[in-house]
Scaffold this motif. Sequence first.
Motif, PDB file in Angstrom:
ATOM      1  N   GLN A  67      15.031   4.662  -2.908  1.00 18.85           N
ATOM      2  CA  GLN A  67      15.290   3.459  -2.115  1.00 18.85           C
ATOM      3  C   GLN A  67      14.864   3.609  -0.656  1.00 18.85           C
ATOM      4  OE1 GLN A  67      17.635   5.370  -3.456  1.00 18.85           O
ATOM      5  NE2 GLN A  67      19.101   5.978  -1.896  1.00 18.85           N
ATOM      6  N   ASN A  68      14.608   4.840  -0.233  1.00 21.58           N
ATOM      7  CA  ASN A  68      14.228   5.013   1.161  1.00 21.58           C
ATOM      8  C   ASN A  68      12.714   5.159   1.345  1.00 21.58           C
ATOM      9  OD1 ASN A  68      16.908   4.919   1.955  1.00 21.58           O
ATOM     10  ND2 ASN A  68      17.199   7.087   1.515  1.00 21.58           N
ATOM     11  N   SER A  69      11.964   5.052   0.229  1.00 22.21           N
ATOM     12  CA  SER A  69      10.515   5.222   0.340  1.00 22.21           C
ATOM     13  C   SER A  69       9.856   3.934   0.809  1.00 22.21           C
ATOM     14  CB  SER A  69       9.917   5.592  -1.015  1.00 22.21           C
ATOM     15  OG  SER A  69      10.707   6.549  -1.651  1.00 22.21           O
ATOM     16  N   GLN A  70       8.857   4.102   1.617  1.00 19.43           N
ATOM     17  CA  GLN A  70       8.027   2.963   2.016  1.00 19.43           C
ATOM     18  C   GLN A  70       6.641   3.240   1.453  1.00 19.43           C
ATOM     19  OE1 GLN A  70       8.192   0.135   3.570  1.00 19.43           O
ATOM     20  NE2 GLN A  70       9.931   0.084   4.967  1.00 19.43           N
ATOM     21  N   VAL A  71       6.118   2.311   0.666  1.00 18.44           N
ATOM     22  CA  VAL A  71       4.794   2.501   0.104  1.00 18.44           C
ATOM     23  C   VAL A  71       3.831   1.591   0.843  1.00 18.44           C
ATOM     24  CG1 VAL A  71       3.423   2.418  -1.997  1.00 18.44           C
ATOM     25  CG2 VAL A  71       5.845   2.977  -2.108  1.00 18.44           C
ATOM     26  N   SER A  72       2.711   2.149   1.270  1.00 19.84           N
ATOM     27  CA  SER A  72       1.731   1.290   1.935  1.00 19.84           C
ATOM     28  C   SER A  72       0.387   1.422   1.232  1.00 19.84           C
ATOM     29  CB  SER A  72       1.617   1.665   3.411  1.00 19.84           C
ATOM     30  OG  SER A  72       1.318   3.027   3.519  1.00 19.84           O
ATOM     31  N   GLY A  73      -0.476   0.484   1.475  1.00 18.98           N
ATOM     32  CA  GLY A  73      -1.780   0.479   0.826  1.00 18.98           C
ATOM     33  C   GLY A  73      -1.744  -0.396  -0.404  1.00 18.98           C
ATOM     34  N   ALA A  74      -2.603  -1.413  -0.403  1.00 19.50           N
ATOM     35  CA  ALA A  74      -2.574  -2.387  -1.498  1.00 19.50           C
ATOM     36  C   ALA A  74      -2.816  -1.716  -2.842  1.00 19.50           C
ATOM     37  CB  ALA A  74      -3.614  -3.472  -1.243  1.00 19.50           C
ATOM     38  N   GLY A  75      -3.742  -0.745  -2.854  1.00 17.26           N
ATOM     39  CA  GLY A  75      -4.081  -0.095  -4.115  1.00 17.26           C
ATOM     40  C   GLY A  75      -2.882   0.573  -4.746  1.00 17.26           C
ATOM     41  N   SER A  76      -2.161   1.380  -3.961  1.00 15.88           N
ATOM     42  CA  SER A  76      -1.047   2.114  -4.567  1.00 15.88           C
ATOM     43  C   SER A  76       0.099   1.165  -4.920  1.00 15.88           C
ATOM     44  CB  SER A  76      -0.576   3.243  -3.650  1.00 15.88           C
ATOM     45  OG  SER A  76      -0.345   2.775  -2.353  1.00 15.88           O
ATOM     46  N   ILE A  77       0.287   0.104  -4.126  1.00 19.07           N
ATOM     47  CA  ILE A  77       1.344  -0.845  -4.471  1.00 19.07           C
ATOM     48  C   ILE A  77       1.053  -1.486  -5.825  1.00 19.07           C
ATOM     49  CG2 ILE A  77       2.356  -3.088  -3.860  1.00 19.07           C
ATOM     50  CD1 ILE A  77       2.077  -2.266  -0.926  1.00 19.07           C
ATOM     51  N   ILE A  78      -0.183  -1.934  -5.997  1.00 16.66           N
ATOM     52  CA  ILE A  78      -0.533  -2.576  -7.274  1.00 16.66           C
ATOM     53  C   ILE A  78      -0.397  -1.577  -8.420  1.00 16.66           C
ATOM     54  CG2 ILE A  78      -2.451  -3.612  -8.577  1.00 16.66           C
ATOM     55  CD1 ILE A  78      -3.309  -4.895  -5.892  1.00 16.66           C
ATOM     56  N   PHE A  79      -0.813  -0.323  -8.163  1.00 17.01           N
ATOM     57  CA  PHE A  79      -0.698   0.710  -9.190  1.00 17.01           C
ATOM     58  C   PHE A  79       0.760   0.882  -9.623  1.00 17.01           C
ATOM     59  CE2 PHE A  79       0.318   5.213  -9.973  1.00 17.01           C
ATOM     60  CZ  PHE A  79      -0.378   5.392 -11.162  1.00 17.01           C
ATOM     61  N   TYR A  80       1.666   1.059  -8.622  1.00 14.38           N
ATOM     62  CA  TYR A  80       3.075   1.270  -8.955  1.00 14.38           C
ATOM     63  C   TYR A  80       3.670   0.066  -9.672  1.00 14.38           C
ATOM     64  CZ  TYR A  80       3.184   5.508  -6.125  1.00 14.38           C
ATOM     65  OH  TYR A  80       2.973   6.763  -5.631  1.00 14.38           O
ATOM     66  N   LEU A  81       3.285  -1.127  -9.216  1.00 13.58           N
ATOM     67  CA  LEU A  81       3.817  -2.334  -9.858  1.00 13.58           C
ATOM     68  C   LEU A  81       3.364  -2.416 -11.302  1.00 13.58           C
ATOM     69  CD1 LEU A  81       3.476  -5.090  -7.106  1.00 13.58           C
ATOM     70  CD2 LEU A  81       5.576  -4.132  -8.048  1.00 13.58           C
ATOM     71  N   LEU A  82       2.064  -2.155 -11.529  1.00 11.52           N
ATOM     72  CA  LEU A  82       1.534  -2.289 -12.887  1.00 11.52           C
ATOM     73  C   LEU A  82       2.138  -1.254 -13.821  1.00 11.52           C
ATOM     74  CD1 LEU A  82      -2.229  -3.207 -12.463  1.00 11.52           C
ATOM     75  CD2 LEU A  82      -0.354  -4.604 -13.355  1.00 11.52           C
ATOM     76  N   VAL A  83       2.207   0.000 -13.347  1.00 12.16           N
ATOM     77  CA  VAL A  83       2.770   1.052 -14.209  1.00 12.16           C
ATOM     78  C   VAL A  83       4.214   0.704 -14.559  1.00 12.16           C
ATOM     79  CG1 VAL A  83       3.487   3.455 -14.295  1.00 12.16           C
ATOM     80  CG2 VAL A  83       1.262   2.859 -13.364  1.00 12.16           C
ATOM     81  N   ALA A  84       4.998   0.310 -13.525  1.00 12.10           N
ATOM     82  CA  ALA A  84       6.403  -0.007 -13.784  1.00 12.10           C
ATOM     83  C   ALA A  84       6.514  -1.216 -14.699  1.00 12.10           C
ATOM     84  CB  ALA A  84       7.131  -0.265 -12.466  1.00 12.10           C
ATOM     85  N   MET A  85       5.576  -2.164 -14.556  1.00 10.42           N
ATOM     86  CA  MET A  85       5.643  -3.352 -15.404  1.00 10.42           C
ATOM     87  C   MET A  85       5.424  -2.981 -16.865  1.00 10.42           C
ATOM     88  SD  MET A  85       3.578  -6.913 -15.077  1.00 10.42           S
ATOM     89  CE  MET A  85       2.191  -6.582 -16.136  1.00 10.42           C
ATOM     90  N   VAL A  86       4.430  -2.116 -17.082  1.00  7.18           N
ATOM     91  CA  VAL A  86       4.151  -1.711 -18.469  1.00  7.18           C
ATOM     92  C   VAL A  86       5.356  -0.959 -19.040  1.00  7.18           C
ATOM     93  CG1 VAL A  86       2.708  -0.223 -19.899  1.00  7.18           C
ATOM     94  CG2 VAL A  86       1.666  -1.671 -18.138  1.00  7.18           C
TER      95      VAL A  86
END
Lengths: 316, 386
Positions: A67-86
């Motif tokens: 909960q304390n992590s900040q993720v930056s960069g569009a690429g990694s955000i989309i990556f994390y979202l997609l992996v978590a979505m799957v």
Amino acid sequence: MNFDGLFSNFGELTTTGLTQGAIYALVALGYTLVYGVLKLINFAHSEVFIAGAFFAIWTWNWFGLDQNSQVSGAGSIIFYLLVAMVVAAIASATTATVIERVAYRPLRKRNAPPLAFLITAIGASIAIAEAFGIWTRRRPEGAPILVGQEPLFRIFGVPIDAVQLLTIGAALVMMIALDMFINRSRVGRGIRAVAQDANTAALMGVNKDRIIMIVFIAGGSMAGVAGLLYDVRIQTLTYSVGFLLGLKAFTAAVLGGIGNLRGALVGGLLLGVVENYASGLFGTQWKDFAAFALLVVLLMFRPTGLLGESLGRARA
Amino acid sequence: MRQKLARVIGGAAMLALVAGGTACSSGSDDTASGGDACGNKIAFFGALTGPSAALGINENNGVKLAVDKYNKENADCKVELVPLDSQGSPDQAPQLAQKAIDDTKILGIVGPAYSGESEAAGPLFNEAGLVTITPSATNPTLAKQGWKTFFRAVGNDLSQGPGAGNYIKNVLKAEKVYVIDDQSAYGAGLADEVKKLLGPAVVGSDKVQGDGKQVEFSAVVTKVKAANVDAVFYGGYYQEAGLIRKQLTAAGITAPMVAGDGVNDAAYITSAGAAAAEGTILTCPCQPAAEARGTFKEEFKALNGTEPGTYSDTAYDAANILLAGIKAGKTTREGLLEFVKGYSGEGVAATYKFVEGGELDPAQVKVWAFKVVGGKVVPDQEIPKS
């Protein structure tokens, strides 16, 4: 009553209400699909949602994000979202399938009365929620901040942020895809056939159990995506939140017309904004009152919901 | 339904505990009566195991120190400490209270530690005339039950309300404040006290649902944003507080949140996230253990091997009040009860004098502000009374 509060914040109450409504709508799909085919209220669907929401958070944890992590960069955000979505969709679909295999199918084979299904559903719901409660020591788990909630742009002075765009956008895309799947594809025709008349469908060579399984998988995947969107928006998850959210989603399904996919969308969005308007007008303590009073009043005049029950109705 | 199931399981666990507990205590009885002529006992009542045990262990260690010191000074007539482990559960409290009542050598009780168990055990203690001094049960209604045997060594929840209000007014110097509560007796009670004290500075208020019934606070956030305030007060518990703080911060609201001790839980910081929780002010009708007078801290550490924690000092003081009575020859339950009622004296945490219903004299109640700094709750300052 605070009319001033309602009108001066009308735009923002609407956008945040629609965002919450989109999550209701995605969960509502699961209720509606199962009801349309089996005439069964799958009360354990709230835990199908919770499973997806937890697995999305655990996926991020596995990548070292908390909960304390900040993720930056569009690429990694989309990556994390997609992996978590799957992962979330798979977790939810698996949970839904297990519930169907363990709790419902044996009852169906023995021609159990509807009451037995209802109690099994509630039993499965509580058992799964409690299992998550024990596993997480009943503590909240935090999700990383993946999508910022700073306003991106304004429409008529109403700030719109990325979370809102993502939530509503994802919900609409999933809805349209599901709608097309049911109405256009071969499997979708099977689903509609079983919903209309299971025995005749079987005579025509439709495998009923397979269709039911697909329905649970489709509803479960939607709930998994809803779980992910919930994590992105609320960013904290407790094992017990499924119950009320499930109830709201079920309300949304009934509001729109249970068994009707588009009704789930309309009902969800309507419920979301009505809750927010009531919070603005009377105070937040009236939120649930307004939501359920709306349901009661609407069903008085339209007992089958806004758009009526349609999945089972004959169509082309 | 869930509750019922929990009760059945709890019942089974309780039976096992009671069976185990009696076996243990009969053992210790023998050694006590064999080793000492007086055989007087006091008991500590609170959670020593289970999920809520941290506070109980803090307190029991404080009581242990008091008894240990007493026994060193009065080697010819010692007092034995009986720890009664309630696991913080109101379901177990009545049986445990009965056990204490049946042991006629127990003259007084430090505890029960929590409000729920106090509520369950209070009537029994009252009937038996067994005096209890709680170091930490802060629910205001406990003093209004008409129990003759109830005494509270700290201020109640409502004493935090004016404290929080004073902090907002005098330390934060906030001119516009938004007040939110969760409609619980505790949360709404605190919020009402804050509203009363701040008066027109409260520019808006809202009520949310507690007990995990609400997770989505966008309507509240919109209102707080529109009110453009310098501080937000939340009356309620950590679960909702964390979510509200997180959603406020996400919407760009940087005004600090002030809340009561119901929010003082690590889960608040987990659910808000350390960044959003930073700077949150938590009030407590207690003082940081490090502020205790005299050599308490050193003695505590020497005996228990740990630093004193929250309420260690009040528990130590509560035990000392009972021990002072026993020392003065009040070795009947009646005598000790009268002694506590009329007691007035200094402790390490406060000066003690009890008023109506067993409440600590309001003039003696200290309210402290704690602050979330770097993901940890640290003492900030004692809140001035006006």
